[in-house]
Design a protein around this motif. Structure first.
Motif, PDB file in Angstrom:
ATOM      1  N   LEU A  40      89.386 -84.405  13.819  1.00  0.00           N
ATOM      2  CA  LEU A  40      88.851 -83.694  14.821  1.00  0.00           C
ATOM      3  C   LEU A  40      89.958 -82.811  15.327  1.00  0.00           C
ATOM      4  CD1 LEU A  40      86.599 -82.456  16.635  1.00  0.00           C
ATOM      5  CD2 LEU A  40      86.903 -84.461  18.158  1.00  0.00           C
ATOM      6  N   VAL A  41      90.042 -81.334  15.048  1.00  0.00           N
ATOM      7  CA  VAL A  41      91.100 -80.528  15.626  1.00  0.00           C
ATOM      8  C   VAL A  41      90.594 -79.573  16.613  1.00  0.00           C
ATOM      9  CG1 VAL A  41      92.849 -79.192  14.804  1.00  0.00           C
ATOM     10  CG2 VAL A  41      91.916 -80.450  13.039  1.00  0.00           C
ATOM     11  N   GLY A  42      91.267 -79.825  17.847  1.00  0.00           N
ATOM     12  CA  GLY A  42      91.032 -78.799  18.897  1.00  0.00           C
ATOM     13  C   GLY A  42      89.961 -79.568  19.881  1.00  0.00           C
ATOM     14  N   ASP A  43      89.497 -78.823  20.858  1.00  0.00           N
ATOM     15  CA  ASP A  43      88.670 -79.572  21.688  1.00  0.00           C
ATOM     16  C   ASP A  43      87.127 -78.753  22.007  1.00  0.00           C
ATOM     17  OD1 ASP A  43      91.404 -78.943  23.613  1.00  0.00           O
ATOM     18  OD2 ASP A  43      90.094 -77.453  23.056  1.00  0.00           O
ATOM     19  N   ASP A  44      86.623 -78.379  20.941  1.00  0.00           N
ATOM     20  CA  ASP A  44      85.367 -77.898  21.032  1.00  0.00           C
ATOM     21  C   ASP A  44      84.336 -78.977  21.406  1.00  0.00           C
ATOM     22  OD1 ASP A  44      82.841 -76.041  20.426  1.00  0.00           O
ATOM     23  OD2 ASP A  44      82.823 -77.217  18.309  1.00  0.00           O
ATOM     24  N   PRO A  45      83.845 -78.678  22.533  1.00  0.00           N
ATOM     25  CA  PRO A  45      82.636 -79.905  22.855  1.00  0.00           C
ATOM     26  C   PRO A  45      81.724 -80.337  21.949  1.00  0.00           C
ATOM     27  CG  PRO A  45      82.864 -78.147  24.511  1.00  0.00           C
ATOM     28  CD  PRO A  45      83.842 -77.594  23.394  1.00  0.00           C
ATOM     29  N   ALA A  46      81.060 -79.290  21.447  1.00  0.00           N
ATOM     30  CA  ALA A  46      80.042 -79.595  20.255  1.00  0.00           C
ATOM     31  C   ALA A  46      80.597 -80.472  19.189  1.00  0.00           C
ATOM     32  CB  ALA A  46      79.319 -78.475  19.985  1.00  0.00           C
ATOM     33  N   ARG A  69      92.546 -87.432  16.214  1.00  0.00           N
ATOM     34  CA  ARG A  69      92.188 -86.420  17.213  1.00  0.00           C
ATOM     35  C   ARG A  69      93.532 -85.252  17.050  1.00  0.00           C
ATOM     36  NH1 ARG A  69      88.090 -86.249  22.102  1.00  0.00           N
ATOM     37  NH2 ARG A  69      88.040 -84.178  21.699  1.00  0.00           N
ATOM     38  N   LEU A  70      93.383 -84.204  16.740  1.00  0.00           N
ATOM     39  CA  LEU A  70      94.573 -83.346  16.660  1.00  0.00           C
ATOM     40  C   LEU A  70      94.599 -82.175  17.763  1.00  0.00           C
ATOM     41  CD1 LEU A  70      95.174 -83.209  12.927  1.00  0.00           C
ATOM     42  CD2 LEU A  70      96.184 -84.795  14.539  1.00  0.00           C
ATOM     43  N   PRO A  71      95.684 -81.770  18.303  1.00  0.00           N
ATOM     44  CA  PRO A  71      95.445 -80.501  19.116  1.00  0.00           C
ATOM     45  C   PRO A  71      95.184 -79.074  18.380  1.00  0.00           C
ATOM     46  CG  PRO A  71      97.920 -81.289  18.897  1.00  0.00           C
ATOM     47  CD  PRO A  71      96.981 -82.260  17.992  1.00  0.00           C
ATOM     48  N   PRO A 102      90.319 -74.580  13.788  1.00  0.00           N
ATOM     49  CA  PRO A 102      90.902 -73.436  14.406  1.00  0.00           C
ATOM     50  C   PRO A 102      91.377 -72.505  13.355  1.00  0.00           C
ATOM     51  CG  PRO A 102      91.973 -75.450  15.330  1.00  0.00           C
ATOM     52  CD  PRO A 102      90.912 -75.817  14.050  1.00  0.00           C
ATOM     53  N   GLU A 103      91.214 -71.097  13.738  1.00  0.00           N
ATOM     54  CA  GLU A 103      91.572 -69.907  12.952  1.00  0.00           C
ATOM     55  C   GLU A 103      92.627 -69.918  12.150  1.00  0.00           C
ATOM     56  OE1 GLU A 103      92.436 -66.685  16.283  1.00  0.00           O
ATOM     57  OE2 GLU A 103      90.573 -66.570  15.434  1.00  0.00           O
ATOM     58  N   GLN A 104      93.689 -70.575  12.693  1.00  0.00           N
ATOM     59  CA  GLN A 104      95.151 -70.551  11.884  1.00  0.00           C
ATOM     60  C   GLN A 104      94.929 -71.369  10.800  1.00  0.00           C
ATOM     61  OE1 GLN A 104      94.586 -72.160  14.950  1.00  0.00           O
ATOM     62  NE2 GLN A 104      95.778 -73.970  14.930  1.00  0.00           N
ATOM     63  N   ILE A 105      94.060 -72.290  10.540  1.00  0.00           N
ATOM     64  CA  ILE A 105      93.727 -72.910   9.311  1.00  0.00           C
ATOM     65  C   ILE A 105      92.818 -72.567   8.393  1.00  0.00           C
ATOM     66  CG2 ILE A 105      93.111 -75.703   8.750  1.00  0.00           C
ATOM     67  CD1 ILE A 105      94.158 -76.415  11.264  1.00  0.00           C
TER      68      ILE A 105
END
Ligand code: NAP
Length: 289
Positions: A40-46, A69-71, A102-105
């Protein structure tokens, strides 16, 4: 007359009990406990909720799971490194990269990097190719879940007209492939509709089986449904703070359809269940079973 409700939650529970027995039997015979690694990358709650639900389901069936869990600012190289590490970890049988990233990936670069033998979402081109050719290794989770719901509801598929709304790589396209295959619970005549389809309602009204996967709240109305048809609603749309609705106007359509799946409690639990099934299969393949 009101339609038969296809209770995905109940079907999922039934399938999961069977899976739990199979997991225990595999472990007793080979010592191998199926294990799913979730990324899981980032903190999107869904996304966090989806991953938590998947981990809970693993627990329920005796499948091990680990969450990585990655930032949100993780780079593509860093994520690729983790995927390679999981590919090489013999204790991990399935790898799940929760989308969206995330969009950079570059999502495709990540999904392509997952080794096909641990690709329990069936996104890797090798696994998609095998599905296209009618000799699947892993079946795609959401379409497979829908197919099981059709079977469990007693819906006849062979020779029937199935209309799939949506042509995404995750749902619409593989859904059409599963239903058009030669074989059990398939052999349908399939039409795929998308945002450029003309006369959509005319087409949907000819469907014996209508599968909605477009992501538009309550888009499918009673006028678009053939009386007696089986309607499966894949859509999950959040309206307002808490309410979840499907792509089908459930209350109206249930008065016309022969059978219909609700949201929530329909396809969602089945998708997770098919992920568990694939994780078990991946563990079996790894154990040479
Ligand atoms: P997606 O990638 O956004 O694809 C949507 C598809 O619907 C596209 O093919 C699009 O056509 C088509 N579409 C959009 N508006 C349309 C319209 N007005 N008429 C006809 N076709 C239209 O979505 P997805 O990933 O397939 O997901 C679809 C829905 O299912 C979403 O609500 C999603 O949250 C849900 N979902 C649920 C589960 C579950 O387990 N329950 C799993 C996956 C997805 P174009 O190709 O022409 O753009």
């Amino acid at each position: 007359m009101s339609a038969q409700i296809i209770d995905g939650k109940a079907i999922a529970q039934k399938v999961r009990s069977g899976l739990a027995e199979e997991v225990a039997a595999l472990q007793a015979k080979t010592g191998v406990q199926p294990h799913l690694a979730a990324v899981l990358v980032g903190d999107d709650p869904a996304s966090a909720v989806y991953v938590r639900n998947k981990q809970r389901a693993c627990e329920q069936t005796g499948i091990g799971s680990t969450l990585h869990r990655l930032p949100a600012e993780t780079t593509q190289d860093e994520l690729l490194q983790l995927v390679h590490q999981l590919n090489n970890d013999e204790t991990v049988h399935g790898i799940l990269c929760q989308l969206p990233l995330p969009e950079q990936i570059d999502e495709l670069a990540i999904l392509d990097a997952v080794t096909p033998l641990k690709d329990v979402d069936a996104f890797h081109p090798e696994n998609v190719g095998l599905i296209v050719q009618g000799r699947p290794r892993f079946l795609p989770c959401t379409p497979h879940g829908v197919q099981q719901m059709l079977i469990e509801s007693g819906t006849e598929i062979a020779g029937k007209h199935a209309v799939v709304l949506g042509r995404s790589e995750i749902v619409g396209k593989p859904m059409a492939l599963l239903l058009m295959q030669k074989g059990a619970a398939a052999n349908a005549t399939v039409t795929v509709c998308h945002s450029r389809t003309q006369n959509l309602a005319e087409i949907t009204r000819t469907a014996d089986i209508l599968i909605a996967a477009i992501g538009k709240p309550e888009f499918v109305t009673a006028e678009m449904v053939k009386p007696g048809a089986t309607v499966i609603d894949v859509g999950t749309n959040r309206v307002g703070e808490k309410k979840l609705v499907g792509d089908v106007a459930f209350d109206d359509v249930k008065e016309v359809a022969g059978a219909i799946s609700p949201v929530p409690g329909g396809v969602g639990p089945m998708t997770i269940t098919m992920l568990l099934k694939n994780t078990l299969l991946a563990a079996r393949l790894a154990a040479g079973e």
